[in-house]
Design a protein around this motif. Sequence first.
Motif, PDB file in Angstrom:
ATOM      1  N   MET A 230       1.582  -1.255  -6.224  1.00 11.61           N
ATOM      2  CA  MET A 230       0.898  -0.988  -5.204  1.00 11.61           C
ATOM      3  C   MET A 230      -0.662  -0.985  -5.217  1.00 11.61           C
ATOM      4  O   MET A 230      -1.477  -0.966  -6.270  1.00 11.61           O
ATOM      5  CB  MET A 230       1.038   0.774  -5.010  1.00 11.61           C
ATOM      6  CG  MET A 230       0.445   1.269  -3.817  1.00 11.61           C
ATOM      7  SD  MET A 230       1.098   3.014  -3.462  1.00 11.61           S
ATOM      8  CE  MET A 230       0.173   3.870  -4.972  1.00 11.61           C
ATOM      9  N   THR A 231      -1.209  -1.511  -4.281  1.00 13.67           N
ATOM     10  CA  THR A 231      -2.857  -1.793  -4.106  1.00 13.67           C
ATOM     11  C   THR A 231      -3.346  -0.409  -3.707  1.00 13.67           C
ATOM     12  O   THR A 231      -2.718   0.074  -2.625  1.00 13.67           O
ATOM     13  CB  THR A 231      -3.209  -3.111  -3.459  1.00 13.67           C
ATOM     14  OG1 THR A 231      -2.505  -4.138  -3.829  1.00 13.67           O
ATOM     15  CG2 THR A 231      -4.610  -3.272  -3.252  1.00 13.67           C
TER      16      THR A 231
ATOM     17  N   LEU B 141       7.057   3.093  -1.291  1.00 14.85           N
ATOM     18  CA  LEU B 141       6.017   3.279  -2.172  1.00 14.85           C
ATOM     19  C   LEU B 141       5.058   4.538  -1.986  1.00 14.85           C
ATOM     20  O   LEU B 141       4.925   4.942  -0.731  1.00 14.85           O
ATOM     21  CB  LEU B 141       5.129   2.052  -2.076  1.00 14.85           C
ATOM     22  CG  LEU B 141       5.376   0.713  -2.315  1.00 14.85           C
ATOM     23  CD1 LEU B 141       4.588  -0.220  -2.220  1.00 14.85           C
ATOM     24  CD2 LEU B 141       6.215   0.721  -3.417  1.00 14.85           C
ATOM     25  N   PRO B 142       4.804   5.252  -2.897  1.00 23.55           N
ATOM     26  CA  PRO B 142       4.357   4.764  -4.399  1.00 23.55           C
ATOM     27  C   PRO B 142       5.595   5.154  -5.377  1.00 23.55           C
ATOM     28  O   PRO B 142       5.539   4.857  -6.502  1.00 23.55           O
ATOM     29  CB  PRO B 142       3.326   5.419  -4.817  1.00 23.55           C
ATOM     30  CG  PRO B 142       3.130   6.873  -4.122  1.00 23.55           C
ATOM     31  CD  PRO B 142       3.651   6.433  -2.784  1.00 23.55           C
ATOM     32  N   GLU B 143       6.720   5.965  -4.840  1.00 22.06           N
ATOM     33  CA  GLU B 143       7.622   6.586  -5.828  1.00 22.06           C
ATOM     34  C   GLU B 143       8.361   5.403  -6.476  1.00 22.06           C
ATOM     35  O   GLU B 143       8.976   5.572  -7.532  1.00 22.06           O
ATOM     36  CB  GLU B 143       8.460   7.626  -5.377  1.00 22.06           C
ATOM     37  CG  GLU B 143       8.940   7.285  -3.862  1.00 22.06           C
ATOM     38  CD  GLU B 143       8.188   7.324  -2.630  1.00 22.06           C
ATOM     39  OE1 GLU B 143       8.732   7.746  -1.564  1.00 22.06           O
ATOM     40  OE2 GLU B 143       6.917   7.568  -3.017  1.00 22.06           O
TER      41      GLU B 143
ATOM     42  N   ILE C 222       7.648   1.966  -7.239  1.00 22.01           N
ATOM     43  CA  ILE C 222       7.064   1.012  -7.692  1.00 22.01           C
ATOM     44  C   ILE C 222       7.726   0.611  -9.009  1.00 22.01           C
ATOM     45  O   ILE C 222       8.142   1.454  -9.691  1.00 22.01           O
ATOM     46  CB  ILE C 222       5.451   1.026  -8.043  1.00 22.01           C
ATOM     47  CG1 ILE C 222       5.316   2.279  -8.959  1.00 22.01           C
ATOM     48  CG2 ILE C 222       4.789   1.304  -6.753  1.00 22.01           C
ATOM     49  CD1 ILE C 222       3.828   2.706  -9.163  1.00 22.01           C
TER      50      ILE C 222
ATOM     51  N   TYR D 166       0.773  -1.117  -0.064  1.00 21.86           N
ATOM     52  CA  TYR D 166      -0.041   0.010   0.037  1.00 21.86           C
ATOM     53  C   TYR D 166       0.918   1.344  -0.061  1.00 21.86           C
ATOM     54  O   TYR D 166       2.033   1.036   0.147  1.00 21.86           O
ATOM     55  CB  TYR D 166      -0.858   0.080   1.253  1.00 21.86           C
ATOM     56  CG  TYR D 166      -1.893  -1.229   1.398  1.00 21.86           C
ATOM     57  CD1 TYR D 166      -3.056  -1.276   0.613  1.00 21.86           C
ATOM     58  CD2 TYR D 166      -1.556  -2.333   2.017  1.00 21.86           C
ATOM     59  CE1 TYR D 166      -3.914  -2.119   0.747  1.00 21.86           C
ATOM     60  CE2 TYR D 166      -2.283  -3.412   2.225  1.00 21.86           C
ATOM     61  CZ  TYR D 166      -3.546  -3.479   1.339  1.00 21.86           C
ATOM     62  OH  TYR D 166      -4.287  -4.528   1.777  1.00 21.86           O
ATOM     63  N   GLY D 167       0.292   2.276  -0.427  1.00 15.06           N
ATOM     64  CA  GLY D 167       0.932   3.667  -0.263  1.00 15.06           C
ATOM     65  C   GLY D 167       1.547   3.943   1.146  1.00 15.06           C
ATOM     66  O   GLY D 167       0.956   3.638   2.090  1.00 15.06           O
TER      67      GLY D 167
END
Length: 416
Positions: A201-202, A173-175, A177, A133-134
């Motif tokens: 990322m979900t 995350l998210p940078e 991924i 996750y973020g």
Amino acid sequence: MEVYLMLLSVFGCLCYSCATTESGWAEVTLKPNWRLVFRGEFITMRCVIRGRVKDGDWTYRWYKDYAPFGNASDSSDISLGQVDESYSNTIFRCTASLKGDNMTFLQSLPYKMVVLNPPKAKISIQSPQEPFYGGDRVTLRCDVTQGAGWEYQWWRNNTWINDLTSQTITVSLPEDIGHYRCCGFRRKMSSYYSPVIIIVMTALPTATLTVVPQSPVFTGETVTMTCVIESLSGWTYKWYKGPSRVPVSEGNTFTITSAAESDEGQYWCQGERTSRPTTSQGSNSVDVRLKGSASPKQLVVGILLGSGIAFAVMLLMVFLHCCAKSKGFCLHQSDSGQPVQSIYQNVGRAPDQPYGSEGDEAVYVPLQRVHEDVYETIMPRNRNAQDSLPESDQKSVIMKQFSHRHKKEAQTETMK
């Protein structure tokens, strides 16, 4: 030849035995001293003197498969360069002799080199476990199980990350991924690449907000809002008003017991929990308003709508004024001072009216209906393109028309 090699081996063993029992011995090692050798590595061998020996300078000689290999040297190292399969199962020996002392001679035991194919790296996720996750920080690990002394190189989306050489890396995350892979390298060669691992990322779970009743509400009315997250469990809920990040309440429901002007505004909620994911997405916002109080959006719409209507009315008035001027609309009073009841536009002669003088056609507008029609000549038109009638003639025409009309109505009354 075979007898010569056997004698040399026996003599070497005897010398080695004498050297090891009385003083020391020589030993072939790799630099650095890693047991396994892989194809493509740059190999340096070293002749190391062990045990108690005299101090002094030594001369070193190397043998490959019992044949001299290279020249005698003061250096204990010899470079083989980049090795390949041809070096596999090769026997190496070294000897060391003390300069100025012919009696001190040391010989190593045989060293058999085995050259292996490069190993393949393995990549794994250390923590946390998927889904990601973020805000998560994901730790990746690269392993080469064969051999020792490996350093590591990392790639993200087929681009080398040149500042990362450790066995484990941590990405945010998210940078960060993307697609990751790694390999090991040592002695100027590398292992095969690892398989690719994809870090995706979900989306965070979504909070849903409902409100009863819908705005606008009456002053003093009770307003109940509910926040629900359907996925996962263990959520606690916090409520926010407007852009502020300071919670105004906690729990899955938020109740305004007696709505007042101070309660107006936009409300939203968000879920939190101790395990991943630790937060949810913010919910949709709801607008709480009292009846009779318009939202800023409604005020803007009202102002724009009112301005549009006013502008349309103004345009209509200007249009009517222009039409009246261009088509000759006008209101007159008869001599009796009574208001005009009907108006005819100057589009031809008036109903039931005869032509005026010979060759002329007068256009009339009925101005008043009492007992008879009174007509006023607006524009005489000459059929033969002659000049308009003089003013005296126009009056004469009017009088004749008036008399004709009056007689006709009298005859009608008599017949009745």
